[in-house]
Design a protein around this motif. Structure first.
Motif, PDB file in Angstrom:
ATOM      1  N   ILE A  14      90.463  23.861   2.158  1.00  0.00           N
ATOM      2  CA  ILE A  14      90.957  25.151   2.632  1.00  0.00           C
ATOM      3  C   ILE A  14      89.801  26.140   2.652  1.00  0.00           C
ATOM      4  CG2 ILE A  14      92.482  27.089   2.087  1.00  0.00           C
ATOM      5  CD1 ILE A  14      94.446  25.127   0.906  1.00  0.00           C
ATOM      6  N   ASP A  15      89.690  26.881   3.721  1.00  0.00           N
ATOM      7  CA  ASP A  15      88.578  27.823   3.873  1.00  0.00           C
ATOM      8  C   ASP A  15      88.497  28.757   2.668  1.00  0.00           C
ATOM      9  OD1 ASP A  15      86.629  28.951   6.160  1.00  0.00           O
ATOM     10  OD2 ASP A  15      87.505  30.638   5.059  1.00  0.00           O
ATOM     11  N   TYR A  16      87.256  29.000   2.228  1.00  0.00           N
ATOM     12  CA  TYR A  16      87.059  29.789   1.006  1.00  0.00           C
ATOM     13  C   TYR A  16      87.603  31.217   1.121  1.00  0.00           C
ATOM     14  CZ  TYR A  16      83.239  32.378   3.221  1.00  0.00           C
ATOM     15  OH  TYR A  16      82.513  33.188   4.044  1.00  0.00           O
ATOM     16  N   ALA A  17      87.758  31.722   2.354  1.00  0.00           N
ATOM     17  CA  ALA A  17      88.238  33.091   2.537  1.00  0.00           C
ATOM     18  C   ALA A  17      89.767  33.186   2.501  1.00  0.00           C
ATOM     19  CB  ALA A  17      87.712  33.655   3.857  1.00  0.00           C
ATOM     20  N   ILE A  18      90.441  32.047   2.456  1.00  0.00           N
ATOM     21  CA  ILE A  18      91.906  32.024   2.449  1.00  0.00           C
ATOM     22  C   ILE A  18      92.416  31.984   1.011  1.00  0.00           C
ATOM     23  CG2 ILE A  18      93.956  30.742   3.177  1.00  0.00           C
ATOM     24  CD1 ILE A  18      92.407  31.912   5.500  1.00  0.00           C
ATOM     25  N   LYS A  19      93.422  32.802   0.718  1.00  0.00           N
ATOM     26  CA  LYS A  19      94.033  32.766  -0.606  1.00  0.00           C
ATOM     27  C   LYS A  19      95.025  31.602  -0.663  1.00  0.00           C
ATOM     28  CE  LYS A  19      96.783  35.395  -3.928  1.00  0.00           C
ATOM     29  NZ  LYS A  19      97.523  36.640  -4.210  1.00  0.00           N
ATOM     30  N   PRO A  20      94.812  30.638  -1.554  1.00  0.00           N
ATOM     31  CA  PRO A  20      95.707  29.473  -1.631  1.00  0.00           C
ATOM     32  C   PRO A  20      97.119  29.877  -2.046  1.00  0.00           C
ATOM     33  CG  PRO A  20      93.648  29.085  -2.819  1.00  0.00           C
ATOM     34  CD  PRO A  20      93.698  30.542  -2.510  1.00  0.00           C
ATOM     35  N   ARG A  21      98.114  29.143  -1.528  1.00  0.00           N
ATOM     36  CA  ARG A  21      99.510  29.355  -1.900  1.00  0.00           C
ATOM     37  C   ARG A  21     100.098  28.032  -2.381  1.00  0.00           C
ATOM     38  NH1 ARG A  21     102.468  29.701   2.031  1.00  0.00           N
ATOM     39  NH2 ARG A  21     100.986  29.272   3.725  1.00  0.00           N
ATOM     40  N   VAL A  22     100.886  28.084  -3.422  1.00  0.00           N
ATOM     41  CA  VAL A  22     101.561  26.887  -3.922  1.00  0.00           C
ATOM     42  C   VAL A  22     102.749  26.574  -3.022  1.00  0.00           C
ATOM     43  CG1 VAL A  22     102.804  25.883  -5.883  1.00  0.00           C
ATOM     44  CG2 VAL A  22     100.843  27.389  -6.275  1.00  0.00           C
ATOM     45  N   ASN A  23     102.962  25.287  -2.718  1.00  0.00           N
ATOM     46  CA  ASN A  23     104.079  24.931  -1.846  1.00  0.00           C
ATOM     47  C   ASN A  23     105.421  25.126  -2.556  1.00  0.00           C
ATOM     48  OD1 ASN A  23     104.418  22.716  -3.556  1.00  0.00           O
ATOM     49  ND2 ASN A  23     103.453  21.267  -2.161  1.00  0.00           N
ATOM     50  N   LYS A  24     106.489  25.041  -1.814  1.00  0.00           N
ATOM     51  CA  LYS A  24     107.826  25.341  -2.344  1.00  0.00           C
ATOM     52  C   LYS A  24     108.250  24.366  -3.438  1.00  0.00           C
ATOM     53  CE  LYS A  24     109.503  27.580   1.866  1.00  0.00           C
ATOM     54  NZ  LYS A  24     110.517  27.558   2.952  1.00  0.00           N
ATOM     55  N   ALA A  25     107.724  23.140  -3.381  1.00  0.00           N
ATOM     56  CA  ALA A  25     108.111  22.140  -4.378  1.00  0.00           C
ATOM     57  C   ALA A  25     107.279  22.245  -5.652  1.00  0.00           C
ATOM     58  CB  ALA A  25     107.970  20.736  -3.790  1.00  0.00           C
ATOM     59  N   ASN A  26     106.320  23.148  -5.665  1.00  0.00           N
ATOM     60  CA  ASN A  26     105.428  23.319  -6.824  1.00  0.00           C
ATOM     61  C   ASN A  26     104.703  22.025  -7.203  1.00  0.00           C
ATOM     62  OD1 ASN A  26     107.736  25.587  -7.543  1.00  0.00           O
ATOM     63  ND2 ASN A  26     105.664  26.196  -8.146  1.00  0.00           N
ATOM     64  N   THR A  27     104.309  21.281  -6.171  1.00  0.00           N
ATOM     65  CA  THR A  27     103.600  20.023  -6.420  1.00  0.00           C
ATOM     66  C   THR A  27     102.137  20.069  -5.999  1.00  0.00           C
ATOM     67  OG1 THR A  27     104.339  19.195  -4.252  1.00  0.00           O
ATOM     68  CG2 THR A  27     105.698  18.640  -6.171  1.00  0.00           C
ATOM     69  N   ALA A  28     101.771  21.051  -5.169  1.00  0.00           N
ATOM     70  CA  ALA A  28     100.398  21.128  -4.670  1.00  0.00           C
ATOM     71  C   ALA A  28     100.202  22.475  -3.975  1.00  0.00           C
ATOM     72  CB  ALA A  28     100.106  19.989  -3.696  1.00  0.00           C
ATOM     73  N   VAL A  29      98.990  22.715  -3.550  1.00  0.00           N
ATOM     74  CA  VAL A  29      98.684  23.895  -2.757  1.00  0.00           C
ATOM     75  C   VAL A  29      99.103  23.640  -1.320  1.00  0.00           C
ATOM     76  CG1 VAL A  29      96.800  25.314  -1.846  1.00  0.00           C
ATOM     77  CG2 VAL A  29      96.810  24.647  -4.250  1.00  0.00           C
ATOM     78  N   GLU A  30      99.684  24.619  -0.667  1.00  0.00           N
ATOM     79  CA  GLU A  30     100.131  24.482   0.715  1.00  0.00           C
ATOM     80  C   GLU A  30      98.927  24.338   1.650  1.00  0.00           C
ATOM     81  OE1 GLU A  30     102.127  23.457   3.322  1.00  0.00           O
ATOM     82  OE2 GLU A  30     103.590  24.509   2.044  1.00  0.00           O
ATOM     83  N   THR A  31      98.941  23.288   2.463  1.00  0.00           N
ATOM     84  CA  THR A  31      97.828  23.037   3.381  1.00  0.00           C
ATOM     85  C   THR A  31      98.249  23.075   4.851  1.00  0.00           C
ATOM     86  OG1 THR A  31      98.193  20.640   3.207  1.00  0.00           O
ATOM     87  CG2 THR A  31      96.600  21.623   1.695  1.00  0.00           C
ATOM     88  N   ILE A  32      99.548  23.028   5.114  1.00  0.00           N
ATOM     89  CA  ILE A  32     100.033  23.009   6.498  1.00  0.00           C
ATOM     90  C   ILE A  32      99.856  24.385   7.126  1.00  0.00           C
ATOM     91  CG2 ILE A  32     102.042  22.646   7.979  1.00  0.00           C
ATOM     92  CD1 ILE A  32     103.125  20.727   5.880  1.00  0.00           C
ATOM     93  N   GLY A  33      99.237  24.398   8.289  1.00  0.00           N
ATOM     94  CA  GLY A  33      99.042  25.655   8.995  1.00  0.00           C
ATOM     95  C   GLY A  33      98.000  26.563   8.381  1.00  0.00           C
ATOM     96  N   VAL A  34      97.154  26.010   7.520  1.00  0.00           N
ATOM     97  CA  VAL A  34      96.129  26.800   6.827  1.00  0.00           C
ATOM     98  C   VAL A  34      94.752  26.415   7.362  1.00  0.00           C
ATOM     99  CG1 VAL A  34      95.108  27.346   4.584  1.00  0.00           C
ATOM    100  CG2 VAL A  34      97.569  26.925   4.762  1.00  0.00           C
ATOM    101  N   LYS A  35      93.906  27.400   7.558  1.00  0.00           N
ATOM    102  CA  LYS A  35      92.560  27.137   8.068  1.00  0.00           C
ATOM    103  C   LYS A  35      91.743  26.328   7.065  1.00  0.00           C
ATOM    104  CE  LYS A  35      88.273  29.385   9.554  1.00  0.00           C
ATOM    105  NZ  LYS A  35      87.549  30.671   9.686  1.00  0.00           N
ATOM    106  N   HIS A  36      91.056  25.296   7.571  1.00  0.00           N
ATOM    107  CA  HIS A  36      90.187  24.471   6.744  1.00  0.00           C
ATOM    108  C   HIS A  36      88.749  24.566   7.249  1.00  0.00           C
ATOM    109  CE1 HIS A  36      93.992  22.816   5.396  1.00  0.00           C
ATOM    110  NE2 HIS A  36      93.370  22.058   4.515  1.00  0.00           N
TER     111      HIS A  36
END
Length: 254
Positions: A14-36
């Motif tokens: 995930i691009d360093y300028a993007i603030k990571p968000r935890v996915n709804k299942a609380n199993t990982a960081v959300e990566t869908i639709g996020v700039k890499h």
């Protein structure tokens, strides 16, 4: 004196300028639709490999960029080649997030097949912050290692690495072959120019699978839960030193 054959592993994060968000299942960081983009520490590694060639102190025969991950990882390999890498190898893996030990084993086999004598890789990736792959690879190959490099100098078959430590700097010297992990003060990565981006499209990019290296990517760790850090409470103002002492006593800090 042998020519340098440099292996530079790079990772799509995930691009360093993007603030990571935890996915709804609380199993990982959300990566869908996020700039890499390419892991920032890996940009430093590519830049240093190219600079070693440009300094011409030691002849550089080959700079190989390597990545293991989903199909979109080829984008960062093309970026690496636009920055100056000669070619790329992409181990395509869509299902699993590969752990550091698996990556280290992959790199060990690539080093042996490609006859690399120098591996320059980021000290860590900004997604898992494991800071393990370089050390594990050095152990598997039984090569000397210098971590968190802020300066690299190679003359003949001797490599001198400067690294920042608490209260100063430490200088390490070892014979090639060697593993080096990079820190932020090492250099300033160049931007990939449009002409070089176009040229990179014609550079060889080889696609492989884990099975080609005799690995299956089996996970040894299980993520139980991922949570965002608790929100920080706002600070307060006091009118005097006595007021500050009273407040600290109230909070149990003194």
């Amino acid at each position: 004196m042998s020519k340098l054959r440099i292996l530079v592993p790079v990772k799509r994060v995930i691009d360093y300028a993007i603030k990571p968000r935890v996915n709804k299942a609380n199993t990982a960081v959300e990566t869908i639709g996020v700039k890499h983009s390419m892991n920032p520490f890996d940009e430093l590694s590519i830049e240093e490999a190219v600079r070693l060639r440009e300094r011409k102190k030691v002849p550089v025969e080959d700079i190989l960029a390597f990545s293991a991950g989903p199909a979109k990882s080829q984008d960062i390999l093309r970026t690496a080649m636009a920055m100056g890498a000669d070619r790329g190898i992409h181990v395509v893996e869509e299902k699993a997030e590969l752990e550091p030990l698996c990556i280290a084993k992959l790199l060990q086999k690539v080093v042996e097949e490609e006859k690399s004598n120098l591996v320059i890789l980021g000290k860590q990736s900004i997604d898992d912050d494991a800071n393990q792959t370089g050390q594990m690879l050095a152990g598997l190959l039984n090569w000397p290692q210098a971590t968190q490099a802020s300066k690299v100098d190679i003359e003949g078959d001797t490599c001198t690495v400067t690294r920042e430590v608490d209260g100063g700097v430490e200088t390490l010297r070892a014979k090639l072959p060697m593993i080096i992990t990079t820190d932020l003060r090492l250099n300033e990565p160049r931007y990939a120019s449009l002409p070089n981006i176009m040229k990179a499209k014609k550079k060889p990019l080889q696609k492989k699978t884990l099975a080609d290296f005799g690995l299956d990517g089996e996970k040894r760790l299980k993520t139980v839960r991922v949570e965002e850090p608790a929100a920080r409470q706002g600070g307060g103002k006091v009118e005097s030193v006595d007021g500050m002492i009273s407040k600290l006593k109230e909070l149990g800090a003194i």
